[in-house]
Design an enzyme around this catalytic site. Structure first.
Site, PDB file in Angstrom:
ATOM      1  N   LYS A 121       0.883  -1.175   0.000  1.00 42.65           N
ATOM      2  CA  LYS A 121       0.000   0.000   0.000  1.00 42.65           C
ATOM      3  C   LYS A 121       0.928   1.234   0.000  1.00 42.65           C
ATOM      4  O   LYS A 121       1.506   1.599   1.023  1.00 42.65           O
ATOM      5  CB  LYS A 121      -0.903  -0.058   1.234  1.00 42.65           C
ATOM      6  CG  LYS A 121      -1.382   1.260   1.791  1.00 42.65           C
ATOM      7  CD  LYS A 121      -2.423   1.938   0.932  1.00 42.65           C
ATOM      8  CE  LYS A 121      -2.779   3.316   1.490  1.00 42.65           C
ATOM      9  NZ  LYS A 121      -1.769   4.354   1.161  1.00 42.65           N
TER      10      LYS A 121
ATOM     11  N   GLU B 168      10.104   1.258  10.493  1.00 39.11           N
ATOM     12  CA  GLU B 168      11.170   2.243  10.267  1.00 39.11           C
ATOM     13  C   GLU B 168      10.496   3.589  10.468  1.00 39.11           C
ATOM     14  O   GLU B 168       9.759   4.058   9.596  1.00 39.11           O
ATOM     15  CB  GLU B 168      11.717   2.024   8.849  1.00 39.11           C
ATOM     16  CG  GLU B 168      13.132   2.492   8.687  1.00 39.11           C
ATOM     17  CD  GLU B 168      13.176   3.867   8.091  1.00 39.11           C
ATOM     18  OE1 GLU B 168      13.122   4.832   8.874  1.00 39.11           O
ATOM     19  OE2 GLU B 168      13.256   3.960   6.857  1.00 39.11           O
TER      20      GLU B 168
ATOM     21  N   CYS C 259      13.911  10.729   7.180  1.00 35.42           N
ATOM     22  CA  CYS C 259      13.891  10.489   8.631  1.00 35.42           C
ATOM     23  C   CYS C 259      15.292  10.434   9.207  1.00 35.42           C
ATOM     24  O   CYS C 259      15.450  10.363  10.421  1.00 35.42           O
ATOM     25  CB  CYS C 259      13.095   9.229   8.943  1.00 35.42           C
ATOM     26  SG  CYS C 259      13.663   7.833   8.014  1.00 35.42           S
TER      27      CYS C 259
HETATM   28  C1  SIN Z   1      17.364   6.522   3.528  1.00 40.35           C
HETATM   29  O1  SIN Z   1      18.142   7.470   3.633  1.00 40.35           O
HETATM   30  O2  SIN Z   1      17.743   5.390   3.220  1.00 40.35           O
HETATM   31  C2  SIN Z   1      15.900   6.690   3.763  1.00 40.35           C
HETATM   32  C3  SIN Z   1      15.620   7.680   4.770  1.00 40.35           C
HETATM   33  C4  SIN Z   1      14.156   7.692   5.142  1.00 40.35           C
HETATM   34  O3  SIN Z   1      13.542   6.630   5.318  1.00 40.35           O
HETATM   35  O4  SIN Z   1      13.612   8.783   5.286  1.00 40.35           O
END
Ligand code: SIN
Length: 487
Positions: free
Chosen positions: A179, A255, A289
């Site tokens: 999704k 995550e 993130c």
């Molecule tokens: C990443 O840098 O691999 C992803 C970062 C995120 O999930 O915002």
């Protein structure tokens, strides 16, 4: 208005929309750079999700009993097609997400790397034979796919976050229902088209696009047929999903949000630290993130760091991701701009100074001016919230002990960065930071071979690397008895 994409990208979009199905309802996708309508996508319902799960369940026996080599070969073909179509996929990504085209292409290749990696890892899911506790017994450890997986993926990396979940799931022998975020469904559909072209059997990977995210995700979390949920997104939603998965005791990979500290010690290579702070703060307009969220600079180098950083930030080119030279695209939507600006105005209202920026960009719409704030104090919301925008708050510190304590003073534990040339300090600080990922004199930590993930309220599990496939595997203990001694 004609879309600013090639014929190859248009064809992939059209094929993706056809694959997405002909739901009675659709929802619109807009280009965040200019608000232009891009496409109408099937607005899947709870029933559509139930049907997708049922199909994934029926596809599971045949897929999971293929040899690892066969599954790996299909993944390798998928990887090849993604690389071959990287330009078209990048255009689709920029069109719906806004990031600069070169960055979008980088994401496509980054995502493709996960497919290639797990195509290889499929063959390395080894079991064990444990020394037995009696001469007539054997203890075997079998590794088996968990079953049907649900994946809920974010808009900030609409391609990379899908391949990082789907590739290990398929390699392990799971089937999967994805999704994607409602702002960016086209990249997901395009990936599914290429997976089908690569020979992935029907229903092994299904994409369910839906605007009513909670309703459709609720089916995924409630279904006893879904044995694992993998989610990338906010900590708030992650907690809701975790609670919703409790009744069926699903395996979880989460995550979630971050609040990354970026620490510059007075023995740092300042130019390298400035370059690092540019890359981690302004990649994807700060919408990651793992973006630096709190920049701590030791007071002896604060003036020099702030001057060099401001020079670099002032030179950033804000614009439409399709325009040559653009380094910062728009934020994803008006709500994101509202949120970022709320944090900045709260900080300014409580005494922070905007050395640069400090408000919406002159281009209007979803563009936000790259901003540097000084004088950020704990009572300001920005000191604790995940900013998710191109805003860099600078705070001075005096000692290593003080800064490590401040860096750890958060419920989050995803990524942290620091800059120092003192090898003793590098080990001390790396070990003391309570984070799943630490960059010492480095910010580009994410790649297919390394374990990505957080601790504390930043998540559970790891993506990528040899650990990334383990979350899609169940361990079964087979106790074998009756091995009588030879006559
Ligand atoms: C990443 O840098 O691999 C992803 C970062 C995120 O999930 O915002």
């Amino acid at each position: 208005m004609a879309l600013p994409v090639s014929a190859a990208a248009s064809a992939l979009i059209a094929r993706g929309l056809a694959l997405g199905g002909s739901a009675s309802r659709t929802f619109p996708v807009f280009n965040p750079a200019n608000g232009v309508h891009v496409a109408d996508v099937a607005d899947g319902t709870a029933d559509d999700m139930r049907a997708a799960i049922a199909k994934a369940k029926s596809a599971f026996p045949a897929w999971s009993t293929r040899t690892a080599k066969e599954r790996g070969a299909i993944l390798r073909r998928w990887h090849g097609l993604v690389v071959e179509n990287a330009d078209a996929l990048a255009e689709i990504l920029t069109l719906e997400q806004g990031k600069p085209l070169a960055e979008a292409r980088g994401e496509i290749l980054f995502g493709a790397n996960f497919i290639e990696w797990f195509a290889e890892e499929a063959k390395r899911v080894y079991g064990d034979i444990v020394p037995a506790h009696a001469p007539d017994k054997r203890c075997l450890v079998l590794k088996q796919p968990v079953g049907v997986v649900g994946a809920i993926t974010p808009w900030n990396f609409p391609s990379g976050m899908i391949t990082r979940k789907v590739a290990p799931a398929l390699a392990a022998g799971c089937t999967i229902v994805v999704k994607p975020a409602e702002d960016t469904p086209l990249s997901a559909l395009a990936l599914a088209v290429l997976a089908a072209d690569a020979g992935l059997p029907e229903n092994v990977m299904t994409v369910v696009t839906a605007a009513r995210a909670a309703e459709v995700a609720g089916v995924l979390t409630a279904s006893p047929d879904v044995r694992k949920l993998s989610f990338t997104g906010s900590t708030r939603v992650g907690k809701l999903l975790m609670r919703a998965c409790a009744d069926t005791v699903k395996k979880l990979s989460l995550e979630l949000g971050g609040n990354a500290p970026f620490i510059v010690f007075d023995d740092a290579d300042l130019d390298a630290a400035v370059a690092g702070a540019m890359a981690t703060k302004f990649r994807n307009a700060g919408q990651t993130c793992v973006s630096a969220n709190r920049i701590y600079v030791q007071s002896g180098v604060m003036e020099a760091f702030a001057r060099k950083y401001a020079e670099a930030v002032r030179a950033l080119n804000v614009g439409d991701g399709f325009e040559t030279g653009t380094q910062i695209g728009p934020l994803i939507n008006a709500a994101a701009v509202e949120k970022v600006d709320g944090l900045v105005q709260d900080a300014i209202g409580k005494g922070a100074a905007a050395v640069l920026g400090g408000g919406r960009h002159e281009r209007g719409g979803n563009f936000y001016a790259p901003t540097i704030l000084t004088g950020v104090r704990p009572e300001m919301e920005i000191a604790h919230a995940e900013i998710f925008g191109p805003v860099a708050p600078l705070t001075p510190f005096e000692t290593e002990t003080e800064v490590v304590a401040r860096a750890n003073d958060t419920p989050y534990g995803l990524a942290a960065y620091f800059w120092s040339r003192d090898v003793g300090r590098v080990f001390r600080v790396a070990e003391a930071l309570e984070y799943g990922m630490v960059g010492a004199n480095e910010v580009l930590t994410s790649n297919e071979g390394a374990p990505f993930g957080g601790i504390k309220e930043s998540g559970i599990g790891r993506e990528g690397s040899r650990y990334g496939i383990e979350d899609f595997i169940e361990i079964k203990y087979l106790a074998l008895g009756g091995i009588a001694a030879a006559a």
